[in-house]
Scaffold this active site. Structure first.
Site, short mmCIF file in Angstrom:
data_model
loop_
_atom_site.label_atom_id
_atom_site.label_comp_id
_atom_site.label_asym_id
_atom_site.label_seq_id
_atom_site.Cartn_x
_atom_site.Cartn_y
_atom_site.Cartn_z
N GLY A 165 0.84 -1.19 0.00
CA GLY A 165 0.00 0.00 0.00
C GLY A 165 0.88 1.24 0.00
O GLY A 165 1.93 1.27 -0.63
N ARG A 247 1.91 -4.09 12.37
CA ARG A 247 1.18 -4.08 13.63
C ARG A 247 1.58 -5.30 14.46
O ARG A 247 1.86 -6.37 13.91
CB ARG A 247 -0.35 -4.13 13.40
CG ARG A 247 -0.98 -2.84 12.91
CD ARG A 247 -0.96 -1.77 13.99
NE ARG A 247 -1.69 -0.57 13.60
CZ ARG A 247 -1.17 0.44 12.90
NH1 ARG A 247 0.10 0.36 12.50
NH2 ARG A 247 -1.88 1.49 12.61
N GLU A 276 2.27 -3.20 23.50
CA GLU A 276 3.25 -2.13 23.37
C GLU A 276 3.24 -1.24 24.60
O GLU A 276 2.17 -0.75 24.96
CB GLU A 276 2.98 -1.31 22.11
CG GLU A 276 3.23 -2.10 20.84
CD GLU A 276 2.85 -1.38 19.57
OE1 GLU A 276 3.31 -1.81 18.49
OE2 GLU A 276 2.09 -0.39 19.64
N HIS A 295 7.24 1.36 18.20
CA HIS A 295 6.18 1.78 17.28
C HIS A 295 6.37 3.25 16.87
O HIS A 295 5.45 4.06 16.93
CB HIS A 295 4.81 1.57 17.90
CG HIS A 295 3.71 1.43 16.87
ND1 HIS A 295 2.54 0.77 17.11
CD2 HIS A 295 3.61 1.88 15.60
CE1 HIS A 295 1.76 0.82 16.05
NE2 HIS A 295 2.40 1.48 15.10
#
Length: 346
Positions: A165, A247, A276, A295
């Site tokens: 993407g 993710r 996380e 992240h």
């Protein structure tokens, strides 16, 4: 936007680039209310129940579960017209429940794609060239040779991208500058579109047997949860490198740790975890050939500015009756417009 209406946008007091509040406050008839994420649930619920637009963090472990945009929250907040994610993903939003309630969902997909792509390439370099290992060793030891931390160039290697993407496409473009051959797997795109995005289409099985580096850029959903398990890691080329800026939960962390400990995989660069942050005693954090980040792939100053500005502009466009470019549930648009008209007359 009707001059009779007073539109209320609620967000929690987690960090967001100031351009969001600045942009919203320039719009006549728009009020931004900042609710406390901890310490005063009553005040938080009162702010949400006044909201027409909920600017929600996309980080699921940053926000208490009661404030995720699920059916229970929507029932308590009947004025809510739209839930806007702060990022490309929307893990804190139940899209189906929002659609059922006539609530539009928008994301900021693509806004931080350049930042994510740079981080993915950075992790590839850090792991393949053993940059972090060398840094750690130099800080605590003497008497070791340079060859003891000798790594590999990424130039000329085969890169497998899972999900091509916005971020995956940008990663492919950067990788080509290193002279890498790019394979891509994306079930949502045709082979022609994958080629147009700069990669050769492949099945996942083909990619795993050919790629020197595998980089994940796919969303977390029912089709990708635990996609990379022990079997998939075993199918990767011996000595390959695993990278994820996608993710947490798309890969099995314990299976990855075992693949690294056994020597089957040469290293990993991980920006995402489940949960996380990971616990300090996490097995992956004990391995020198793992480069770990919190992240932060999309968390550059530029990336955060882009997504905050994009979020504000999408909300402003919706208040003007314009369909936003990143509407996650397009089937709700007509109902959203009807609810917006009704709210403007109150």
């Amino acid at each position: 936007m009707s001059n009779l209406a007073q539109w209320r946008v609620t967000r929690f007091d987690v960090w967001i680039n100031p351009v969001f509040d600045e942009s919203m406050k320039q719009e006549q008839g728009v009020t931004v209310e900042v609710a406390p994420v901890t310490g005063d649930d009553d005040a938080a619920w009162a702010a949400l129940q006044r909201a027409h637009f909920y600017q929600i963090t996309a980080a699921k472990d940053e926000l208490p579960a009661q404030f995720h945009a699920r059916a229970s929250l929507l029932e308590r907040c009947p004025q809510l017209l739209c839930v806007s994610s702060t990022g490309a993903g929307y893990d804190t939003v139940d899209v189906e429940a929002c659609t059922h309630a006539g609530v539009a969902v928008v994301s900021q997909i693509g806004g931080n794609a350049p930042a994510v792509a740079e981080m993915a390439i950075g992790l590839m370099l850090a792991v393949s060239r053993r940059i972090v290992e060398s840094d750690r060793k130099l800080r605590r030891e003497r008497g070791f040779s340079r060859e003891s931390v000798m790594g590999h160039d990424i130039g000329g290697k085969v890169l497998g991208i899972v999900g091509i993407g916005h971020a995956g496409t940008r990663t492919a473009a950067l990788a080509r500058a290193f002279g890498m051959r790019i394979l891509a797997v994306d079930p949502l795109l045709s082979a022609e579109e994958i080629r147009a995005r700069g990669a050769e289409p492949a099945t996942l099985e083909e990619m795993l047997t050919q790629a020197d580096i595998v980089s994940l850029h796919c969303p977390r959903d029912a089709s990708t949860l635990n996609l990379f398990n022990a079997e998939r890691f075993a199918a990767m080329r011996p000595g390959a490198i695993f990278i994820s800026t996608a993710r947490g939960g798309v890969h099995d962390e314990m299976a990855l740790a075992e693949a690294l400990r056994s020597g089957h995989l040469a290293g990993a660069g991980l920006d995402v975890w489940h949960p996380e942050p990971p616990p300090l005693d996490h097995p992956l954090l004990a391995l020198d050939n793992v480069v770990a980040t919190f992240h932060t792939a999309g968390v550059s100053h530029e990336g955060r500015h882009n997504v905050a500005s994009m979020a504000a502009q999408q909300i402003i466009a919706m208040l003007r009756g314009e369909r936003p470019a990143r509407l996650v549930n397009p089937q709700v648009w007509d109902r959203f417009k009807a609810r917006l008209r009704e709210a403007s007359q109150c």
